[in-house]
Design an enzyme around this catalytic site. Structure first.
Site, short mmCIF file in Angstrom:
data_model
loop_
_atom_site.label_atom_id
_atom_site.label_comp_id
_atom_site.label_asym_id
_atom_site.label_seq_id
_atom_site.Cartn_x
_atom_site.Cartn_y
_atom_site.Cartn_z
N GLU A 363 26.47 66.95 7.73
CA GLU A 363 25.61 66.65 8.91
C GLU A 363 25.51 65.13 9.15
O GLU A 363 24.47 64.62 9.56
CB GLU A 363 24.24 67.33 8.79
CG GLU A 363 24.43 68.84 8.76
CD GLU A 363 23.30 69.67 9.29
OE1 GLU A 363 22.45 69.14 10.02
OE2 GLU A 363 23.29 70.87 9.00
N1 CAA Z 1 21.32 62.97 21.33
C1 CAA Z 1 21.80 62.99 22.59
N2 CAA Z 1 22.92 62.35 22.97
C2 CAA Z 1 23.58 61.65 22.04
C3 CAA Z 1 23.15 61.57 20.70
C4 CAA Z 1 21.96 62.28 20.35
N3 CAA Z 1 21.49 62.28 19.11
N4 CAA Z 1 24.02 60.81 20.01
C5 CAA Z 1 24.96 60.40 20.89
N5 CAA Z 1 24.69 60.91 22.10
C6 CAA Z 1 25.45 60.70 23.35
C7 CAA Z 1 25.52 59.24 23.71
O1 CAA Z 1 24.39 58.85 24.48
C8 CAA Z 1 26.79 59.17 24.52
O2 CAA Z 1 26.57 59.66 25.83
P1 CAA Z 1 26.69 58.66 27.12
O3 CAA Z 1 28.05 58.09 27.08
O4 CAA Z 1 26.43 59.58 28.27
O5 CAA Z 1 25.61 57.65 26.91
C9 CAA Z 1 27.67 60.20 23.85
O6 CAA Z 1 26.81 61.10 23.13
C10 CAA Z 1 28.67 59.57 22.88
O7 CAA Z 1 27.91 58.88 21.93
P2 CAA Z 1 28.45 57.62 21.12
O8 CAA Z 1 29.12 56.68 22.06
O9 CAA Z 1 27.33 57.12 20.28
O10 CAA Z 1 29.59 58.32 20.24
P3 CAA Z 1 30.39 57.80 18.98
O11 CAA Z 1 31.79 58.21 19.13
O12 CAA Z 1 30.10 56.35 18.74
O13 CAA Z 1 29.78 58.67 17.77
C11 CAA Z 1 28.23 59.34 16.09
C12 CAA Z 1 28.45 58.73 17.48
C13 CAA Z 1 26.72 59.27 15.87
C14 CAA Z 1 28.91 58.55 14.99
C15 CAA Z 1 28.70 60.80 16.09
O14 CAA Z 1 30.10 60.90 16.24
C16 CAA Z 1 28.30 61.54 14.83
O15 CAA Z 1 27.16 61.99 14.71
N6 CAA Z 1 29.22 61.74 13.83
C17 CAA Z 1 28.94 62.53 12.66
C18 CAA Z 1 29.34 63.96 12.88
C19 CAA Z 1 28.49 64.92 12.12
O16 CAA Z 1 27.31 64.71 11.87
N7 CAA Z 1 29.06 66.07 11.76
C20 CAA Z 1 28.33 67.10 11.16
C21 CAA Z 1 29.06 68.42 11.28
S1 CAA Z 1 28.01 69.84 11.04
C22 CAA Z 1 27.71 69.92 9.41
O17 CAA Z 1 28.07 69.04 8.67
C23 CAA Z 1 26.93 71.13 8.96
C24 CAA Z 1 26.76 71.25 7.51
O18 CAA Z 1 27.40 70.59 6.75
C25 CAA Z 1 25.87 72.16 6.92
P1 FAD Z 2 35.39 60.85 7.13
O1 FAD Z 2 34.85 60.84 8.49
O2 FAD Z 2 36.86 60.76 6.95
O3 FAD Z 2 34.70 59.70 6.30
C1 FAD Z 2 35.23 59.18 5.06
C2 FAD Z 2 34.34 58.02 4.63
O4 FAD Z 2 34.40 56.97 5.61
C3 FAD Z 2 32.86 58.40 4.53
O5 FAD Z 2 32.28 57.70 3.46
C4 FAD Z 2 32.28 57.92 5.85
O6 FAD Z 2 30.90 57.65 5.79
C5 FAD Z 2 33.10 56.65 6.07
N1 FAD Z 2 33.16 56.28 7.48
C6 FAD Z 2 33.78 56.92 8.51
N2 FAD Z 2 33.57 56.28 9.68
C7 FAD Z 2 32.78 55.21 9.40
C8 FAD Z 2 32.22 54.16 10.18
N3 FAD Z 2 32.38 54.09 11.50
N4 FAD Z 2 31.48 53.22 9.55
C9 FAD Z 2 31.28 53.29 8.22
N5 FAD Z 2 31.78 54.26 7.42
C10 FAD Z 2 32.52 55.21 8.00
N6 FAD Z 2 31.20 70.42 9.38
C11 FAD Z 2 30.92 71.29 10.37
O7 FAD Z 2 31.25 71.05 11.53
N7 FAD Z 2 30.25 72.45 10.11
C12 FAD Z 2 29.86 72.79 8.87
O8 FAD Z 2 29.26 73.85 8.69
C13 FAD Z 2 30.16 71.89 7.79
N8 FAD Z 2 29.82 72.22 6.52
C14 FAD Z 2 30.28 71.43 5.49
C15 FAD Z 2 30.11 71.85 4.16
C16 FAD Z 2 30.67 71.12 3.13
C17 FAD Z 2 30.52 71.59 1.73
C18 FAD Z 2 31.37 69.91 3.41
C19 FAD Z 2 31.99 69.09 2.31
C20 FAD Z 2 31.47 69.46 4.70
C21 FAD Z 2 30.95 70.22 5.76
N9 FAD Z 2 31.15 69.84 7.08
C22 FAD Z 2 30.85 70.69 8.10
C23 FAD Z 2 31.89 68.61 7.38
C24 FAD Z 2 31.06 67.36 7.23
O9 FAD Z 2 30.14 67.25 8.28
C25 FAD Z 2 32.05 66.18 7.17
O10 FAD Z 2 32.70 66.24 5.91
C26 FAD Z 2 31.35 64.85 7.37
O11 FAD Z 2 30.84 64.73 8.68
C27 FAD Z 2 32.30 63.66 7.07
O12 FAD Z 2 33.53 63.80 7.70
P2 FAD Z 2 34.89 63.62 6.85
O13 FAD Z 2 34.81 64.52 5.67
O14 FAD Z 2 36.02 63.82 7.78
O15 FAD Z 2 34.86 62.14 6.34
#
Ligand code: CAA
Ligand code: FAD
Length: 380
Positions: A363
């Protein structure tokens, strides 16, 4: 510190604590070893209302607030973070996403089953080349009139094998960048939708994590969530709340480790006294409790922001950043306080230490939380 919890909050916290002790604790070591989680336990969590905590009762949910949700998450996570991640994804990503942004038809068709735990949901954003950099979606959804044709790969999907409903983010128009991304509802069994093998993980081993493959999957037009191009904002807005759930999970893992360490230190004797009487151990306990309490304040503050209708993107990110750090650092201390016993499965703390690490990764990694927090500060 009771944060002025209501009678209802205390009741739900006690119900979650009781469930964790009586139903999750037995078998938690075996589930971790075997990487399994029985359907029966998921069903029971559904019956207790844990799968749709904040969902409106008219859609089968419990109609509770975010404070109740974090209390449940903390209690479940003290014992079994594999159970709590299932709860977290289903509640704060899938149910919330559908309830906040889905159409009435989508809610009737999908939300009611998800909120009761009859079906489990998965949230599919990450890809092999798009993790932190979430706008770089390579999965495509091509508009074919009455349906979209989906192709691509999602990886790391929690509940990937168990789920019946999948919220999938895909690129519909690359030229539009993040405004050309959409979110779709997919069902297990759709033609061309394949689920890869379960990942063999360091922690949260009871939770199933899979790669998903889409080969010309036909997704009906009515399964798109929101207006055309809303998919990236959908993902971000949903994750803002999801991070509060993971922060509460991290808090629970840390608190679970602390509770075990405190108990052990009052029983284990060395040099003629209980080890808690050695200042080095007593000070560790003091630091653990202080850090955990600080994390709890941040988690509760974020949950209160959500309940009060205030913006919770920054407070949720702060809670996740801090609580996950506390979980990692303090579970290492919990192992240390247990000495050699901390290194074996029977004492539970090694599992909590392994489970803690993921809270700094999923997340949004800790580095990504710092991006979210700093951008909101600079924008202010
Ligand atoms: N709420 C509403 N809008 C948002 C927002 C938010 N929290 N964050 C960004 N936006 C909007 C921005 O306003 C922008 O829109 P406009 O151009 O209209 O202003 C648009 O989204 C793009 O935003 P950014 O330019 O900030 O985008 P970015 O490429 O710089 O990325 C980031 C921003 C915060 C790094 C985003 O890519 C991010 O959150 N990355 C991490 C992904 C992540 O959390 N993955 C989790 C997967 S789910 C999971 O992991 C589940 C699990 O394990 C259990
Ligand atoms: P990368 O993005 O390749 O990052 C590698 C390293 O580089 C990290 O330390 C990161 O912080 C750093 N890094 C990358 N960009 C930057 C930057 N701009 N500045 C500084 N540091 C940076 N995803 C889903 O969509 N749904 C799920 O249900 C889900 N469940 C998951 C469950 C598990 C057990 C795991 C391991 C992952 C899960 N994920 C899920 C994916 C998870 O959200 C990603 O692993 C996470 O967002 C990081 O992406 P990545 O693994 O590609 O790492």
């Amino acid at each position: 510190m009771d944060f002025n919890l209501t009678e209802e909050h205390l009741m739900i916290r006690d119900a979650a604590r009781d469930f964790a002790q009586t139903e999750l604790l037995p078998g938690v070591i075996e589930r971790d070893e075997k990487q399994s989680f029985p359907d029966e336990l998921v069903r029971k969590m559904g019956e207790l209302g844990f799968m749709g905590v904040m969902v409106d009762p008219k859609y089968g949910g419990s109609g509770m607030d975010a404070v109740s949700y974090v209390l449940i998450m903390e209690e479940l996570s003290k014992i079994d973070a594999s159970a709590s991640v299932m709860v977290s994804v289903n509640n704060s990503l899938v149910c919330y996403g559908l309830e906040a942004y889905g159409s009435e038809e989508q809610k009737q068709k999908y939300l009611t089953k998800l909120a009761t735990g009859e079906q489990i949901g998965a949230f599919c954003l990450s890809e092999p080349e798009a993790g932190s950099d979430a706008t770089s979606q390579a999965t495509t959804a091509i508009d074919k009139g009455d349906h979209y044709l989906l192709n691509g790969t999602k990886n790391w999907i929690t509940n990937g094998g168990r789920a019946g409903v999948y919220l999938v983010i895909a690129q519909t128009d690359r030229e539009k960048g993040h405004r050309g991304i959409n979110a779709f509802i997919l069902e297990k069994g759709m033609e061309g939708f394949d689920i890869g093998p379960k990942e063999d993980k360091l922690g949260i081993r009871g939770s199933d994590t899979h790669t998903l493959q889409f080969n010309d999957v036909k997704v009906p037009k009515e399964n798109r969530i929101g207006e055309d191009g809303f998919g990236f904002k959908f993902a971000m807005k949903t994750l803002s709340g999801g991070r509060i759930g993971i922060a509460a999970q991290a808090l629970g893992i840390a608190a679970g480790g602390y509770e075990l360490a405190l108990k052990y230190s009052k029983e284990r004797k060395a040099f003629g006294t209980e080890i808690c009487n050695h200042q080095a151990i007593a000070f560790k306990l003091a630091d653990m409790y202080t850090e955990i309490t600080a994390a709890r304040h941040l988690v509760m503050a974020a949950a209160c922001d959500k309940d009060n209708g205030d913006d919770y993107t920054r407070s949720g990110a702060m809670a996740k950043l801090y609580a996950s750090k506390v979980a990692m650092e303090q579970t290492v201390e919990a192992v240390q306080i247990h000495g050699g016993n901390g290194f074996v499965k029977e004492y539970h703390v090694e599992r909590l230490m392994r489970d803690a690490k993921i809270t700094q990764i999923y997340e949004g990694t800790s580095e990504i939380q710092k991006i979210v927090i700093s951008r909101s500060l600079i924008k202010e």
